[in-house]
Scaffold this motif. Structure first.
Motif, short mmCIF file in Angstrom:
data_model
loop_
_atom_site.label_atom_id
_atom_site.label_comp_id
_atom_site.label_asym_id
_atom_site.label_seq_id
_atom_site.Cartn_x
_atom_site.Cartn_y
_atom_site.Cartn_z
N GLN A 1 -1.91 -17.11 -14.07
CA GLN A 1 -1.22 -17.50 -15.30
C GLN A 1 -0.90 -16.25 -16.10
O GLN A 1 -1.73 -15.34 -16.21
N VAL A 2 0.30 -16.17 -16.64
CA VAL A 2 0.69 -15.03 -17.46
C VAL A 2 0.08 -15.18 -18.84
O VAL A 2 0.35 -16.14 -19.57
N LYS A 3 -0.77 -14.24 -19.18
CA LYS A 3 -1.46 -14.27 -20.47
C LYS A 3 -0.67 -13.56 -21.55
O LYS A 3 -0.60 -14.00 -22.70
N ASN A 4 -0.07 -12.43 -21.18
CA ASN A 4 0.62 -11.62 -22.18
C ASN A 4 1.57 -10.65 -21.48
O ASN A 4 1.25 -10.14 -20.41
N VAL A 5 2.72 -10.41 -22.09
CA VAL A 5 3.64 -9.36 -21.63
C VAL A 5 3.74 -8.33 -22.75
O VAL A 5 4.21 -8.64 -23.84
N ARG A 6 3.26 -7.13 -22.49
CA ARG A 6 3.18 -6.11 -23.53
C ARG A 6 4.54 -5.45 -23.76
O ARG A 6 5.44 -5.55 -22.94
N ASP A 7 4.62 -4.74 -24.88
CA ASP A 7 5.87 -4.07 -25.23
C ASP A 7 6.28 -3.03 -24.19
O ASP A 7 7.47 -2.76 -23.99
N THR B 1 -4.24 -14.00 -16.15
CA THR B 1 -5.55 -14.63 -16.13
C THR B 1 -5.62 -15.50 -14.89
O THR B 1 -4.60 -15.84 -14.29
N SER B 2 -6.83 -15.85 -14.48
CA SER B 2 -6.99 -16.54 -13.22
C SER B 2 -6.66 -18.02 -13.35
O SER B 2 -6.67 -18.59 -14.44
N SER B 3 -6.37 -18.64 -12.23
CA SER B 3 -6.11 -20.07 -12.17
C SER B 3 -7.13 -20.71 -11.24
O SER B 3 -7.42 -20.19 -10.16
N ILE B 4 -7.69 -21.85 -11.68
CA ILE B 4 -8.63 -22.55 -10.81
C ILE B 4 -7.88 -23.28 -9.69
O ILE B 4 -8.46 -23.67 -8.70
#
Length: 708
Positions: A88-94, A101-104
């Protein structure tokens, strides 16, 4: 408008907002900015690092699944390079870095649907199949037309009249027939060469000039510094005297190209320069290992250039300091070792004590190394591969620490073909208690640089390649390491000018206070930073906390301002100010409790204060006993302050105390107590818990003797 593929509700696309996390996306984009936070994506494992797993979300976009986002330990993952995983995409930085993050859920069937994200457009799998089928039909048409271009309009326009007109036009436009045959391309336009002629070889280019050679066929000669297998090509990292570049070689997905080529080989590589993922890369066409005179020529060229680039002309100090200036040759030796490691694409591990002074030393070095790594390596995540700062819970580099480092570096060598690292130890490893740990690194060929303001034992000079240890009283390791940092990279001086002042708890030299003021930090700001770093160093003391420490010391994120400020505050307080307030509240509470329970005595004119830290401190809360004893001694009026726990004690005194001599003398009076000077830098002595009362008497007596 469309309908949600799960619930059928009206929605702009194929999935409604409430079910967006119930589907998995296959990403076909070419930019991290196209990713949607909180969405689940199918990816391919690219490789491992100490801090997590790199996952390719598409051929042009890679994300980092940090170890802190895993349910278990990183070592427990059974993923291999090329494996399909779901994240899962948690954050896209500048800066384009993607935090995952992990996916179950780790299979398509565990999601309620699948969608394709092509750039920002969302497609159903069947929609894409239709597009591909359409493209296939067009290709079939092209294949059947062959070279009969005159008939193409008739087949495609569907109008007989238009086709006839087109045919007539074509006939009118035809020149007079001449006797000829279908000609092959001119020799200059084909890869074939005339009989007897040598094939034209690409021109050798320096890696440093490849950014101006995109689209050209080039030849590079240099050293292979890493080789990593991705889900697609094998990526060789090649270094010459001017820089480093990634070179992709493809056999088939996930298969090692040129298996005979290993890290450390001197090679010649031919390929085309291209831009991939907005980074420079060479598409490899031929790769051979050099030997004999050819190898020697390249090695000599690399060595001469490396020596010229690596050693600074002279030390660059943060501020005037005679003691640091007197260690100029050692500073240059250490700076050369660090710069050489960067240019050799050798990972650098910075080890430092988990104290305010230790963190300042480690961060100063980190700030000098990171820009060099970014400049030297094209890939955006290079800093995570090549710089690793690891705090030590104790101010000694013990066998446990060395074992962890050796295990990690051998895994990186075997798994990622990385070179063995340069280990820089700041504010630790300067006493004989660290000799075994340093020698273990040496057995495996890892180079060691020790930087410490505290007096070093003679054995450490033999157990390390470089020892920076000025003979000076009142110098902090943070100040010493900061001047090493500016010698490594002079352009960071302005950025870190305030750090030496932050590293002192008292008696800060005026030159460092002046440097901090010039950088915009008055004494109050310096104090806040010191206290904030000391508090954060206590929590998760084994973790580098790179982003948080950067926010505290350099204010690098918008969140660093007004973090935790009270709602009714007239003005927003800084992150450092907020954490420093917590430091003072916790410290004042603990000091108040401790002072009420100190036992005071006098021996031969020496005032002694003893605190039972086992009974009158919160053992696992802030402040730690070492820091508490420092504060008690600063605030108190005793000549000697001692804190004693179940099986260890701390000594603070107004005179220079030889802790080893104290331990030896006390051991002679308590021979069965197992006394030893366990931590010279923190004034700590260990003993057997059953001899506690006997040890207290013996140690107090031994310390008092040193006041004579």
């Amino acid at each position: 408008m469309g309908n949600c593929i799960i619930c059928g509700a009206d929605t702009e696309g194929h999935i409604c907002q409430s079910h967006e996390e119930d589907v998995v996306f296959e990403f076909r984009g070419n930019s991290p900015d196209q990713l949607v936070e909180n969405r689940f994506y199918r990816g391919v494992v690219d490789g491992y690092a100490d801090f997590g797993v790199f996952v390719d979300l598409s051929s042009n976009v890679t994300g980092l699944l940090h170890r802190s986002e895993l349910d278990g330990r990183l070592e427990s993952l059974d993923w291999e390079a090329g494996d399909t995983v779901f994240v899962q995409v948690k954050n896209v930085r500048d800066n384009g870095n993607v935090d995952l993050t992990s996916s179950i859920r780790q299979a398509d069937r565990e999601f309620r649907g699948t969608l394709i994200q092509d750039g920002t457009e969302e497609l159903l799998p069947e929609d894409e199949e239709e597009v591909e089928e359409g493209n296939g039909r067009e290709r079939d048409v092209e294949a059947t037309t062959g070279d009969e271009e005159e008939s193409t309009p008739a087949e495609t326009d569907g109008s007989g009249a238009e086709a006839a007109t087109a045919a007539e036009d074509a006939q009118e436009a035809e020149p007079e027939p001449v006797e000829t045959t279908t000609e092959e391309p001119a020799a200059a336009d084909t890869e074939e060469t005339p009989a007897g002629a040598e094939p034209e070889e690409p021109t050798r280019r320096d890696i440093g000039e490849l950014s101006d050679r995109v689209g050209e066929e080039v030849r590079i000669e240099g050293e292979v510094v890493s080789a990593r297998q991705t889900g697609g090509p094998t990526v060789f990292e090649l270094r010459d005297e001017t820089g480093v570049v990634d070179c992709a070689a493809f056999v088939e997905a996930g298969v090692r190209a040129y298996p005979e080529i290993e890290v450390g080989d001197i090679v010649r590589l031919d390929g085309e320069v291209e831009i991939r993922r907005e980074e420079l890369q060479v598409e490899t066409e031929a790769l051979v290992e050099l030997d004999g005179e050819e190898r020697e020529t390249v090695e000599r060229r690399l060595a001469e250039a490396l020596t010229a680039r690596a050693r600074p002309d002279e030390p660059t100090l943060v501020a005037e300091d005679d003691a640091v200036a007197a260690a100029d040759e050692h500073l240059l030796d250490a700076a050369e070792a660090i710069r050489r490691a960067v240019f050799e694409s050798r990972p650098i591990v910075v080890r430092h004590a988990a104290t305010a002074d230790g963190y300042i030393a480690g961060v100063a070095l980190e700030r000098a190394i990171l820009p060099m790594v970014r400049e030297e390596h094209a890939e955006s995540d290079a800093e995570y591969h090549y710089v690793n700062r690891r705090p030590l819970e104790e101010a000694v580099y013990e066998m446990n620490d060395a074992t962890n480092d050796v295990t990690s570096m051998l895994q990186d060598r075997d798994r990622h073909d990385e070179k063995l690292p340069l280990v820089v130890l700041a504010g630790t490893a300067s006493t004989v208690e660290s000799e075994d740990g340093l020698e273990m690194l040496g057995i495996y060929g890892a180079k060691r640089v020790v930087v410490d303001a505290a007096p070093a034992d003679p054995e450490i000079a033999d157990a390390s390649e470089v020892l920076v240890n000025p003979d000076a009283d009142g110098l902090s390791t943070g100040a010493l390491a900061s001047s090493l940092a500016t010698t490594v990279s002079p352009e960071v001086r302005e950025e870190i000018a305030h750090l030496p002042a932050v590293s002192y708890w008292q008696d800060t030299p005026d030159s460092y206070l002046d440097a901090a003021r010039e950088a915009g930090f008055d004494e109050e700001a310096v104090t806040e930073l010191r206290e904030a770093i000391a508090l954060e160093a206590f929590y998760q003391s084994y973790d580098e906390k790179r982003e948080l420490i950067g926010d505290l010391l350099f204010g690098e994120s918008p969140e660093a301002v007004a973090a935790g400020a009270p709602e009714d505050a007239a003005e927003s307080e800084t992150l450092a100010g907020h954490i420093a307030t917590q430091f003072r509240e916790k410290m004042d509470t603990e000091v108040e409790t401790a002072e009420a329970n100190i036992e005071r005595s006098e021996s031969e004119g020496v005032e002694i204060a003893v605190l039972d830290t086992e009974e009158y401190t919160h053992k696992y809360d802030f402040p730690p006993s070492s820091l508490l004893l420092d504060e008690l001694h600063r605030r108190g009026d005793a000549d000697v302050t001692i804190g004693i726990a179940m099986d260890e004690l701390w000594v603070r005194a107004d005179t220079d105390v030889d802790l080893r001599e104290v331990a030896r003398e006390a051991a002679s009076n308590a021979p069965n107590a197992g006394l030893s000077a366990a931590g010279l830098r923190e004034g700590r002595i260990e003993f057997l818990s059953g001899a506690r009362e006997e040890v207290e008497i013996a140690v107090v007596g031994a310390v008092v003797e040193q006041f004579d």
